[in-house]
Design a protein around this motif. Structure first.
Motif, mmCIF file in Angstrom:
data_model
loop_
_atom_site.group_PDB
_atom_site.id
_atom_site.type_symbol
_atom_site.label_atom_id
_atom_site.label_comp_id
_atom_site.label_asym_id
_atom_site.label_seq_id
_atom_site.Cartn_x
_atom_site.Cartn_y
_atom_site.Cartn_z
ATOM 1 N N ARG A 188 1.344 -0.502 -0.294
ATOM 2 C CA ARG A 188 0.219 -0.011 0.138
ATOM 3 C C ARG A 188 0.812 1.302 0.487
ATOM 4 N NH1 ARG A 188 -5.491 -1.643 1.460
ATOM 5 N NH2 ARG A 188 -6.357 0.818 1.858
ATOM 6 N N VAL A 189 0.255 2.484 -0.475
ATOM 7 C CA VAL A 189 1.260 3.729 -0.106
ATOM 8 C C VAL A 189 0.949 3.838 1.067
ATOM 9 C CG1 VAL A 189 2.157 6.010 -1.336
ATOM 10 C CG2 VAL A 189 0.975 3.644 -3.128
ATOM 11 N N ASP A 190 1.878 4.632 2.357
ATOM 12 C CA ASP A 190 1.605 4.892 2.989
ATOM 13 C C ASP A 190 0.945 6.064 3.172
ATOM 14 O OD1 ASP A 190 2.653 2.011 4.398
ATOM 15 O OD2 ASP A 190 4.108 3.093 4.781
ATOM 16 N N TRP A 191 1.101 6.863 2.323
ATOM 17 C CA TRP A 191 0.839 8.375 2.759
ATOM 18 C C TRP A 191 -0.436 8.829 2.686
ATOM 19 C CZ3 TRP A 191 -1.337 11.547 -0.899
ATOM 20 C CH2 TRP A 191 -1.266 11.442 -2.564
ATOM 21 N N VAL A 192 -0.640 7.719 1.391
ATOM 22 C CA VAL A 192 -2.459 7.723 1.696
ATOM 23 C C VAL A 192 -3.197 7.284 2.031
ATOM 24 C CG1 VAL A 192 -4.196 6.242 -0.609
ATOM 25 C CG2 VAL A 192 -2.395 7.385 -1.512
ATOM 26 N N ILE A 235 -3.669 18.190 3.040
ATOM 27 C CA ILE A 235 -3.600 16.751 4.107
ATOM 28 C C ILE A 235 -2.416 15.933 2.774
ATOM 29 C CG2 ILE A 235 -5.519 15.125 4.137
ATOM 30 C CD1 ILE A 235 -5.947 16.868 5.721
ATOM 31 N N ILE A 236 -2.728 16.221 2.267
ATOM 32 C CA ILE A 236 -1.538 14.796 1.042
ATOM 33 C C ILE A 236 -0.238 14.961 2.004
ATOM 34 C CG2 ILE A 236 -0.613 14.706 -0.957
ATOM 35 C CD1 ILE A 236 -3.080 14.659 -2.433
ATOM 36 N N THR A 237 0.177 16.564 1.795
ATOM 37 C CA THR A 237 1.281 16.812 2.761
ATOM 38 C C THR A 237 1.603 16.578 4.183
ATOM 39 O OG1 THR A 237 1.203 18.910 0.580
ATOM 40 C CG2 THR A 237 3.330 18.180 2.999
ATOM 41 N N MET A 238 0.730 16.744 4.287
ATOM 42 C CA MET A 238 0.145 15.947 6.121
ATOM 43 C C MET A 238 0.216 14.638 6.232
ATOM 44 S SD MET A 238 -2.386 17.195 8.799
ATOM 45 C CE MET A 238 -2.108 18.585 8.494
ATOM 46 N N GLY A 239 0.003 14.649 5.664
ATOM 47 C CA GLY A 239 0.032 12.585 5.289
ATOM 48 C C GLY A 239 1.673 11.719 4.893
ATOM 49 N N THR A 240 2.380 12.807 3.921
ATOM 50 C CA THR A 240 3.340 12.287 3.084
ATOM 51 C C THR A 240 4.045 12.679 4.417
ATOM 52 O OG1 THR A 240 2.988 13.023 1.178
ATOM 53 C CG2 THR A 240 5.147 12.811 1.888
ATOM 54 N N LEU A 241 4.069 14.148 4.940
ATOM 55 C CA LEU A 241 4.784 13.673 6.485
ATOM 56 C C LEU A 241 5.085 12.369 7.919
ATOM 57 C CD1 LEU A 241 5.405 17.739 5.828
ATOM 58 C CD2 LEU A 241 6.958 15.905 5.566
ATOM 59 N N LEU A 242 3.950 12.181 7.974
ATOM 60 C CA LEU A 242 3.481 12.093 8.832
ATOM 61 C C LEU A 242 4.116 9.730 8.745
ATOM 62 C CD1 LEU A 242 -0.120 12.472 9.745
ATOM 63 C CD2 LEU A 242 1.995 12.757 11.338
ATOM 64 N N ALA A 243 4.465 9.667 7.168
ATOM 65 C CA ALA A 243 4.567 8.639 6.740
ATOM 66 C C ALA A 243 6.031 8.869 7.062
ATOM 67 C CB ALA A 243 4.291 8.263 5.246
#
Length: 355
Positions: free
Chosen positions: A20-24, A253-261
């Motif tokens: 899976r793509v983690d940031w998604v 939100i995409i950027t936030m998800g990427t940074l958290l991943a």
């Protein structure tokens, strides 16, 4: 450290990748938390007749809460849109239609006695049948998704830019027929179609945020300030402004998800994202039960605190219902039975993230 998931040429995950793509998942987790929060907070405040501190968070998220969810829903569509119609309809129409029928019946079952008390059981039955024309309660999202999938595939021969312009115009037109399916289609299709059309750019944005976290954090801070200011000024619903805020918030939100991943933090959000459909389907029951209990007993008097508790119970309670269903062999609540698949199941296995 890059988020997991094999990236193919063009910026999209490879269709043969099992990961899976983690940031998604992180982004979907943030979205589902915001959705549950909105229903919980507004439900509590409506019942109590007053607002609490959670209202500010709901107002802040309103411009981008659903745009982001729909954009992500269209993100993996380029990988599956070329499938034959039978397989496509199975994954993108029958799949969501099945869960809508099951869960609208469950939701209605809990609310039918109250409806019947106000009118009659006959009228309650008519209202149930109408729920297949007018989406019922919290389930309008999965009611609408099949329409988005079908329209996108049917219009593939039309220049994409023309479709996008029409979709953007519909969002700004503020269509208000009173029929949720039409009104929400007009308001949301531009975000879903953008996820499909601009998917390579979305993944490029995620890669850029992952490789340059400091500038990404500064951009997030600037976005949060601007979004909060526009909401406070009451301009978030203005034409064009709402469209800009929707896309800006989705990118945030995409950027936030990427940074958290990238940081491997708050894994609970990733878990929520992996099981967002479970939460979306089942959160209404623990949410409503907890709201009724807390407001009727008066154990907690602060409306903000009640709203927060109801939100948390809605999230965790839905997962508890899911686990209970699995243990009681009531898998049909969250998994489509084999008899209701109209195309081979194995064809879907390679695209878990897209389903």
């Amino acid at each position: 450290m890059a988020p997991s998931g094999t990236i193919a040429s063009g910026g999209l995950p490879n269709a043969t990748a099992a990961a899976r793509v983690d940031w998604v998942d992180y982004a979907k987790g943030i979205c589902i938390v915001m959705v549950v929060m909105m229903h919980s907070v507004l439900g509590v405040e409506l019942a109590a007749g007053e607002t609490g501190f959670m209202h500010v968070l709901v107002a802040f998220a309103k411009p981008f809460r659903m745009p982001d969810f729909f954009l992500i829903s269209g993100l993996f569509l380029p990988l599956v849109i070329d499938r034959d119609w039978r397989t496509y309809l199975d994954r993108k129409v029958v799949h969501f239609a099945y869960f809508y029928v099951v869960w609208v019946t469950i939701q209605f079952g809990f609310k039918a006695p109250a409806f019947a008390a106000e009118t009659s059981w006959r009228d309650a039955g008519v209202l149930y049948l109408e729920s297949f024309i007018e989406p019922f309660g919290t389930l309008w999202f999965i009611y609408l998704l099949p329409f988005f999938f079908v329209v996108t595939k049917m219009t593939r021969r039309i220049p994409p830019l023309a479709i996008w312009i029409v979709a953007a115009a519909l969002e700004s037109a503020r269509i208000a027929t009173g029929w949720t399916a039409i009104d929400e289609f007009c308001a949301r299709f531009v975000y879903f179609y953008s996820g499909y059309l601009f998917a390579p750019y979305v993944f490029a944005l995620a890669d850029r945020a992952c490789n340059h976290p400091a500038p990404a954090l500064m951009a997030l801070a600037a976005w949060a300030l601007i979004n909060a200011s526009v909401v406070t000024l009451g301009a978030s619903e203005w034409k064009i402004v709402s469209l800009v805020l929707g896309f800006a918030g989705a990118c945030a939100i995409i950027t936030m998800g990427t940074l958290l991943a990238r940081a491997r933090r708050f894994n609970v959000l990733r878990f929520f994202g992996e099981h967002s459909i479970v939460i979306y389907l089942a959160f209404f029951l623990p949410m409503a039960a907890t709201r009724t209990l807390l407001l009727h007993t008066g154990i907690i008097t602060d409306i903000g605190a009640v709203s927060l508790i109801v939100t948390i119970v809605g999230l965790l309670g839905s997962l508890a219902i899911w686990q209970g269903a699995l243990r009681l062999r009531a898998d049909f609540l969250f998994e489509r039975p084999d008899a209701l698949w109209i195309a081979p199941k194995k064809a879907a296995a390679v695209l878990q993230a897209a389903e």
